[in-house]
Scaffold this active site. Structure first.
Site: not given
Ligand code: UD1
Ligand code: CA
Length: 469
Positions: A10, A17, A24, A337, A355
């Site tokens: 679920l 809240r 959530k 990077r 990088k």
């Protein structure tokens, strides 16, 4: 494993809240969404199918878990946990012979072993439903498990609907259930939203089963933390801390040194070998791996990194999606990077950024450099302040520096360009053309020296002053 079972997670609730715009179940603990924790426990049991009920921010949740072999069912708008099962009714009925394991999506500490025990107890007792409970010193907002004088579960009452006496009950509903599907389905239709929240409560099914004479069992989990649900930001930080402590403890059990576990963050998928040393205030994220004898930190952040045996990552580095080979030294204050590769025993010093660059075995870039889209061979010295100009505003171009080359300080290498093996680049040069192997390239203005210039200047000024007077 016992008889086949299916799972329903679920994950449609609004998470009011949390006071957050984000769903959530997408809030993270140990660098992965809450739902990921629950899903991994469920997936460890090989349940089929696994149905996820989504509603609030359904697209975002589905996108985050695409390609994981899940079935998604939409509950729009979410009207309670019982309503969530109602919308999944057809999916559950399609496998009516399989026990339905129903799990709240916000219980990240739940262990697969506990789910397996719940299923086992349920299937051997042949109950209509079996729920997971725990005893909490502070049962707070959790649903209370009410038992009859015979000790059997009678009903679950939500804290907001409970009487003062019922609120004293310390045994709570963990939100994890096994259901016999033919017993469950007919009752779902009869749920009524007559409660403080005006919602269809899944928990009411328990009382309804009992009043219709069916048996309900409960399994009490030994460790109450397994039932901790996340409903507020405070609870999110609390479960995150518990998860982190557990992850760090399991790595320590494998022989990894954590000098200060309290200040160290470790993602769920971080791995390390015995005698790796993680120094204080270090953050290891993603799929980072630290090999034996490597030392990382203090104050380093590594994301999806592979650190080779005995390598050192010194203070204040930020490294991501790259490899540091055995015995290399990176930092302090280095930045790797994505797609960089620091060869064995190579050195990347302070204020150096790489990088998409390979630095060969034993090569050094000790100070203040930017090396991008570069392939640097072994035993190369990259002088302080060297910059590869890999970008002209439109395209990125590569730089090659071959074995044993020596690039003097403050060189500017304008890509595409190659510095051949063993070649030298004079300090301060702007290199726009390839340098052949073994050559010396100088690309800078010639120095001019004017002897006595300063003295001459002073004399000229004084002359000018006296002529004014
Ligand atoms: C629920 C239980 C409570 C239990 C607690 C355990 C009910 C009525 N109460 O309360 O007894 O002690 O879990 O943590 O079930 N969800 C949906 N659709 C909805 C509402 C919720 O999918 O319409 C999902 C949420 O995303 C969440 C889970 O169901 O993952 C639980 O919902 P939540 O609102 O957190 O229930 P609690 O109030 O915690
Ligand atoms: Ca909850």
């Amino acid at each position: 494993m016992g008889a086949p079972a299916q799972a329903v997670i679920l994950a449609a609730g609004r998470g009011t809240r949390m006071k957050s715009a984000r769903a959530k179940v997408l809030h993270q603990a140990l660098g992965v969404p809450l739902l990921e924790h629950v899903l991994r426990s469920v997936q460890a049991l090989r349940l089929d199918p696994i149905t996820v009920v989504v509603g609030h921010q359904a697209e975002a949740v589905e996108a985050a878990f695409a390609g994981r072999g899940l079935r998604f069912v939409r509950q729009e708008p979410p009207r309670g946990t019982g309503h969530a099962l109602q919308v999944a009714k057809e999916d559950i009925a399609a496998h009516a012979d399989r026990t339905a394991l129903v799990v709240n999506g916000d219980v990240p500490l739940l262990r697969p072993e506990t789910l397996a025990s719940l299923l086992k107890v349920h299937q051997t007792s042949r109950a209509a439903a079996t729920l997971l409970t725990v005893d909490l010193d502070d049962p707070g907002a959790y649903g209370r498990v009410l038992r009859g004088t015979d000790g059997q579960v009678r009903a679950i009452v939500e804290a907001r609907d409970a009487s003062e006496a019922e609120r004293q009950v310390r045994e709570i509903n963990a939100g994890i259930y096994a259901f016999d599907v033919p017993s469950l389905l007919p009752l779902l239709a009869g749920l009524q939203p007559q409660n403080a929240q005006g919602e269809y409560y899944l928990t009411d099914v328990i009382g309804l089963l009992r009043t219709s004479g069916r048996s309900v069992h409960a399994l009490k989990a030994a460790d109450p933390v397994e039932a901790l649900g996340v409903n507020t930001m405070g609870e999110l930080s609390h479960v995150s801390r518990l998860l982190r402590e557990a992850r760090v403890a399991s790595l320590m059990a494998e022989g990894v040194v954590f000098e200060d576990p309290q200040t160290t963050h470790v993602g769920l998928d971080v791995t390390a070998e015995p005698d790796a040393v993680i120094r204080p205030f270090t953050i290891l994220e993603g799929r980072t791996h630290v090999a034996a004898g490597a030392v990382v930190g203090p104050y380093a952040r590594l994301v999806d990194m592979r650190i080779g045996p005995g390598a050192q990552v010194l203070d204040h580095c930020f490294l991501r999606e790259s490899v540091v080979e055995a015995g290399a030294v990176v930092g302090p204050f280095a930045h790797l990077r994505p797609a960089s590769h620091v060869g064995a025993r190579a050195k990347v010093g302070n204020f150096v950024e790489l990088k998409n660059t390979r630095l060969g075995e034993g090569s050094k870039a000790p100070h203040l450099s930017y090396l991008g889209d570069s392939t640097i061979g072994p035993k190369v010295n990259v002088g302080a302040g060297t910059i590869t100009c890999n970008y002209d505003g439109h395209t990125k171009s590569p730089t090659h520096i071959e074995e044993g080359a020596f690039v003097g300080s403050n060189a500017t290498l304008v890509a595409p360009v190659t510095v051949g093996a063993g070649a030298y680049v004079g300090a301060g040069s702007v290199i726009t053309e390839d340098v052949p192997a073994g050559a010396l390239a100088l690309g800078r203005g010639r120095q001019v020296v004017k002897p006595g210039w300063a003295e001459e200047r002073v004399r000229a000024r004084e002359e000018a002053k006296s002529s004014k007077r």
